[in-house]
Design a protein around this motif. Structure first.
Motif, PDB file in Angstrom:
ATOM      1  N   LYS A 143     -33.816 -76.455  25.696  1.00 18.17           N
ATOM      2  CA  LYS A 143     -33.044 -77.451  24.945  1.00 18.17           C
ATOM      3  C   LYS A 143     -33.484 -78.862  25.322  1.00 18.17           C
ATOM      4  O   LYS A 143     -33.169 -79.823  24.627  1.00 18.17           O
ATOM      5  CB  LYS A 143     -31.548 -77.313  25.249  1.00 18.17           C
ATOM      6  CG  LYS A 143     -30.876 -76.131  24.585  1.00 18.17           C
ATOM      7  CD  LYS A 143     -29.377 -76.192  24.813  1.00 18.17           C
ATOM      8  CE  LYS A 143     -28.676 -75.046  24.117  1.00 18.17           C
ATOM      9  NZ  LYS A 143     -27.213 -75.119  24.327  1.00 18.17           N
ATOM     10  N   LEU A 157     -31.414 -80.393  15.901  1.00 14.90           N
ATOM     11  CA  LEU A 157     -31.252 -79.925  17.280  1.00 14.90           C
ATOM     12  C   LEU A 157     -30.069 -80.624  17.949  1.00 14.90           C
ATOM     13  O   LEU A 157     -29.328 -80.016  18.716  1.00 14.90           O
ATOM     14  CB  LEU A 157     -32.537 -80.148  18.080  1.00 14.90           C
ATOM     15  CG  LEU A 157     -33.743 -79.341  17.601  1.00 14.90           C
ATOM     16  CD1 LEU A 157     -34.985 -79.677  18.427  1.00 14.90           C
ATOM     17  CD2 LEU A 157     -33.472 -77.850  17.660  1.00 14.90           C
ATOM     18  N   ASN A 158     -29.882 -81.912  17.658  1.00 18.21           N
ATOM     19  CA  ASN A 158     -28.696 -82.621  18.167  1.00 18.21           C
ATOM     20  C   ASN A 158     -27.432 -82.001  17.584  1.00 18.21           C
ATOM     21  O   ASN A 158     -26.424 -81.823  18.260  1.00 18.21           O
ATOM     22  CB  ASN A 158     -28.746 -84.104  17.798  1.00 18.21           C
ATOM     23  CG  ASN A 158     -29.780 -84.872  18.598  1.00 18.21           C
ATOM     24  OD1 ASN A 158     -30.143 -84.478  19.709  1.00 18.21           O
ATOM     25  ND2 ASN A 158     -30.267 -85.965  18.041  1.00 18.21           N
ATOM     26  N   TYR A 180     -27.106 -78.417  19.342  1.00 26.52           N
ATOM     27  CA  TYR A 180     -26.878 -78.439  20.785  1.00 26.52           C
ATOM     28  C   TYR A 180     -25.627 -79.237  21.153  1.00 26.52           C
ATOM     29  O   TYR A 180     -24.976 -78.949  22.149  1.00 26.52           O
ATOM     30  CB  TYR A 180     -28.098 -78.996  21.527  1.00 26.52           C
ATOM     31  CG  TYR A 180     -29.359 -78.188  21.379  1.00 26.52           C
ATOM     32  CD1 TYR A 180     -30.601 -78.760  21.624  1.00 26.52           C
ATOM     33  CD2 TYR A 180     -29.343 -76.845  20.997  1.00 26.52           C
ATOM     34  CE1 TYR A 180     -31.780 -78.041  21.498  1.00 26.52           C
ATOM     35  CE2 TYR A 180     -30.515 -76.119  20.865  1.00 26.52           C
ATOM     36  CZ  TYR A 180     -31.733 -76.735  21.116  1.00 26.52           C
ATOM     37  OH  TYR A 180     -32.899 -76.013  20.986  1.00 26.52           O
ATOM     38  N   SER A 181     -25.319 -80.267  20.363  1.00 32.29           N
ATOM     39  CA  SER A 181     -24.082 -81.033  20.596  1.00 32.29           C
ATOM     40  C   SER A 181     -22.889 -80.378  19.939  1.00 32.29           C
ATOM     41  O   SER A 181     -21.775 -80.879  20.061  1.00 32.29           O
ATOM     42  CB  SER A 181     -24.197 -82.442  20.009  1.00 32.29           C
ATOM     43  OG  SER A 181     -25.075 -83.239  20.733  1.00 32.29           O
ATOM     44  N   GLU A 182     -23.129 -79.306  19.188  1.00 31.38           N
ATOM     45  CA  GLU A 182     -22.058 -78.630  18.438  1.00 31.38           C
ATOM     46  C   GLU A 182     -21.284 -79.649  17.614  1.00 31.38           C
ATOM     47  O   GLU A 182     -20.063 -79.797  17.743  1.00 31.38           O
ATOM     48  CB  GLU A 182     -21.147 -77.865  19.409  1.00 31.38           C
ATOM     49  CG  GLU A 182     -21.920 -76.767  20.152  1.00 31.38           C
ATOM     50  CD  GLU A 182     -21.076 -76.044  21.198  1.00 31.38           C
ATOM     51  OE1 GLU A 182     -19.958 -76.505  21.495  1.00 31.38           O
ATOM     52  OE2 GLU A 182     -21.559 -75.038  21.716  1.00 31.38           O
ATOM     53  N   TYR A 191     -24.073 -82.941  26.462  1.00 32.45           N
ATOM     54  CA  TYR A 191     -24.949 -83.381  25.375  1.00 32.45           C
ATOM     55  C   TYR A 191     -24.193 -84.270  24.393  1.00 32.45           C
ATOM     56  O   TYR A 191     -24.637 -85.362  24.051  1.00 32.45           O
ATOM     57  CB  TYR A 191     -25.474 -82.125  24.675  1.00 32.45           C
ATOM     58  CG  TYR A 191     -26.733 -82.264  23.870  1.00 32.45           C
ATOM     59  CD1 TYR A 191     -26.736 -82.942  22.652  1.00 32.45           C
ATOM     60  CD2 TYR A 191     -27.915 -81.661  24.287  1.00 32.45           C
ATOM     61  CE1 TYR A 191     -27.893 -83.034  21.908  1.00 32.45           C
ATOM     62  CE2 TYR A 191     -29.074 -81.740  23.534  1.00 32.45           C
ATOM     63  CZ  TYR A 191     -29.058 -82.422  22.343  1.00 32.45           C
ATOM     64  OH  TYR A 191     -30.205 -82.516  21.600  1.00 32.45           O
ATOM     65  N   SER A 212     -40.045 -81.514  21.051  1.00 29.48           N
ATOM     66  CA  SER A 212     -39.010 -80.487  21.262  1.00 29.48           C
ATOM     67  C   SER A 212     -39.616 -79.103  21.150  1.00 29.48           C
ATOM     68  O   SER A 212     -40.474 -78.849  20.302  1.00 29.48           O
ATOM     69  CB  SER A 212     -37.909 -80.636  20.203  1.00 29.48           C
ATOM     70  OG  SER A 212     -37.394 -81.940  20.208  1.00 29.48           O
ATOM     71  N   ASN A 252     -35.488 -75.371  30.778  1.00 32.51           N
ATOM     72  CA  ASN A 252     -34.463 -75.291  29.747  1.00 32.51           C
ATOM     73  C   ASN A 252     -35.076 -75.771  28.423  1.00 32.51           C
ATOM     74  O   ASN A 252     -35.418 -76.946  28.284  1.00 32.51           O
ATOM     75  CB  ASN A 252     -33.283 -76.173  30.155  1.00 32.51           C
ATOM     76  CG  ASN A 252     -32.153 -76.128  29.161  1.00 32.51           C
ATOM     77  OD1 ASN A 252     -32.315 -75.724  28.012  1.00 32.51           O
ATOM     78  ND2 ASN A 252     -30.976 -76.553  29.600  1.00 32.51           N
ATOM     79  N   GLN A 299     -35.385 -84.666  18.019  1.00 31.31           N
ATOM     80  CA  GLN A 299     -34.177 -84.720  18.838  1.00 31.31           C
ATOM     81  C   GLN A 299     -33.704 -86.155  19.034  1.00 31.31           C
ATOM     82  O   GLN A 299     -33.293 -86.548  20.127  1.00 31.31           O
ATOM     83  CB  GLN A 299     -34.385 -84.028  20.209  1.00 31.31           C
ATOM     84  CG  GLN A 299     -34.026 -82.561  20.152  1.00 31.31           C
ATOM     85  CD  GLN A 299     -34.183 -81.823  21.472  1.00 31.31           C
ATOM     86  OE1 GLN A 299     -35.291 -81.546  21.924  1.00 31.31           O
ATOM     87  NE2 GLN A 299     -33.060 -81.473  22.085  1.00 31.31           N
TER      88      GLN A 299
END
Lengths: 339, 77
Positions: free
Chosen positions: A217, A287-288, A291-293, A264, A232, A215, A318
């Motif tokens: 991510k 990226l946080n 990926y964490s929206e 996440y 990352s 993955n 990250q």
């Protein structure tokens, strides 16, 4: 609140009044700010008290005026960058901004731990970027506030002297834990890898990733005496069979991929520092954010630019890095803690 | 913690990984990782490496994260 979003006019007035700032915004907004006591970097992504924000109209700024008795702002090339620790005041810190994928960014990533006085002075900062829609069209920038000079090749540093009654500490939030799968080692240090040693056996890294269906991510993690340092994944080049990273992998370091997270965003919020009210500066990885929206979501009272790399002594990925301010205890009170 | 503490054997033990410890001070973690690697390639520099680790902690002895680490390190003396 010392860290928040501003309208350009409001911030410009404060700059003209002589206040001291660390600033993040779209490039065209940074260009219009008056000269003054500030450093800036390009990013339209922020964590505010309203949650994650993407804005090409607002500017994020941290007001450092009350915590500085003196400061020095300089543009830094690769040569000057080596002095970032020695140029940091004895009771103070340096805030450093480097343009993404610039020579200074790459140089810092590879060499920071070898700079004179590494770790002996607090150096915190971030890597500037751009709106993801502008990738490939714009370059990341930094701004030297006193002259208004904008650079895509150099970094900008603010060396801050704290009042004698204050001290600071840099922390890092890294929600990832090393998994228990294969041990990965790389034959060369760099931002990309073709070969990898998997439990001691040399393999094509891209083929290994595909066979394991890793993955992307989840970063690779090296454990440096308990400090988890992420590398990352950025991209793969199937033609050249190269895997690219946002931070370098180091020869001699041992990596494992991070464990899968249940959620996440929940994990990130759970790992935030307890005493967040002491945080003066914080920089959270894009990226946080993605990926964490985090757009529209709050992470407690943490506020700061969203960045294309973080600096907590070394280049990090990250993560969220933060600078906390403490008041010195009265002399003698810590002696009871020693033996 | 005092300046003469740098010669205490616990700092060498830390570099040599003779005990495991979960440090809180980020600079301490990063420097220790670097010094442990250096010890692996240059073991004759142990005294210098241990001194460096002590000096970082002494310089920052007032920070809460450092005090926490010192407490843990003191248990290993």
């Amino acid at each position: 609140m010392s860290s928040r979003l501003y309208c350009p006019e409001e911030l410009s007035d404060l700059i003209r009044a002589g206040r001291v700032f660390c600033i993040a915004a779209e490039e065209q907004l940074l260009k219009k700010l008056p000269r003054g006591n500030w450093i800036g970097g390009s990013s339209p992504y922020f964590m505010s008290d309203q949650g994650g924000v993407v804005s090409r109209e607002k500017i994020f700024a941290t007001d450092l005026t009350k915590v500085t008795t003196g400061f020095n702002i300089t543009l830094v090339d690769e040569h000057e960058l080596k002095k970032v620790y020695t140029n940091t005041p004895e009771n103070g810190f340096t805030c450093l901004i480097l343009p993404s994928m610039s020579p200074v960014h790459l140089s810092y990533a590879l060499n920071a731990s070898e700079y004179p006085d590494f770790a002996f002075r607090p150096v915190i900062g971030w890597v500037s970027g751009m709106h993801l829609f502008d990738l490939g069209e714009k370059s990341a920038k930094v701004v030297h506030g006193p002259t208004g000079e904008i650079s895509s090749d150099k970094g900008v540093a603010m060396h801050v002297t704290l009042p004698p009654e204050m001290m600071c500490d840099i922390g890092m939030v890294n929600i990832f834990k090393q998994g228990t799968d294969d041990i990965l080692e790389f034959p060369e240090t760099g931002f990309h890898a073709k070969k990898v040693f998997v439990n001691g056996e040399e393999k094509c890294f891209l083929d290994y990733l595909k066979s394991k269906r890793l993955n992307f991510k989840l970063p690779l993690i090296a454990d440096s005496a308990g400090a988890k340092v992420n590398a990352s994944f950025q991209a793969i080049d199937p033609k050249e069979k190269v895997v690219k990273f946002y931070a370098p992998v180091f020869k001699g370091a041992t990596y494992r991929q991070a464990e899968l997270l249940d959620d996440y965003a929940t994990e990130f919020i759970r790992n935030l520092p307890a005493s967040s009210e002491r945080i003066l500066l914080s920089f959270n990885c894009i990226l946080n954010f993605l990926y964490s929206e985090l757009e529209g979501r709050r992470i407690g009272s943490i506020a700061g630019p969203v960045t294309f790399g973080e600096i907590g002594y070394v280049l990090l990925n990250q993560t969220m890095v933060y600078l906390s301010i403490y008041l010195r205890e009265e002399e003698g009170s810590f002696i009871s803690q020693s033996q | 913690m005092n300046e003469t503490d740098s010669v205490h054997p616990v700092w060498k033990k830390l570099i040599k990984k003779e005990f495991s410890i979960s440090l809180s001070f980020l600079a301490g973690k990063l420097l220790l990782g670097k010094l442990q690697v250096q010890y692996g390639t240059e073991p004759k520099n142990l005294v210098h490496l241990a001194r460096k680790m002590h000096d970082l902690y002494y310089l920052n002895k007032d920070l809460p994260s450092v005090k926490k680490d010192i407490e843990l390190i003191n248990r290993e003396r």
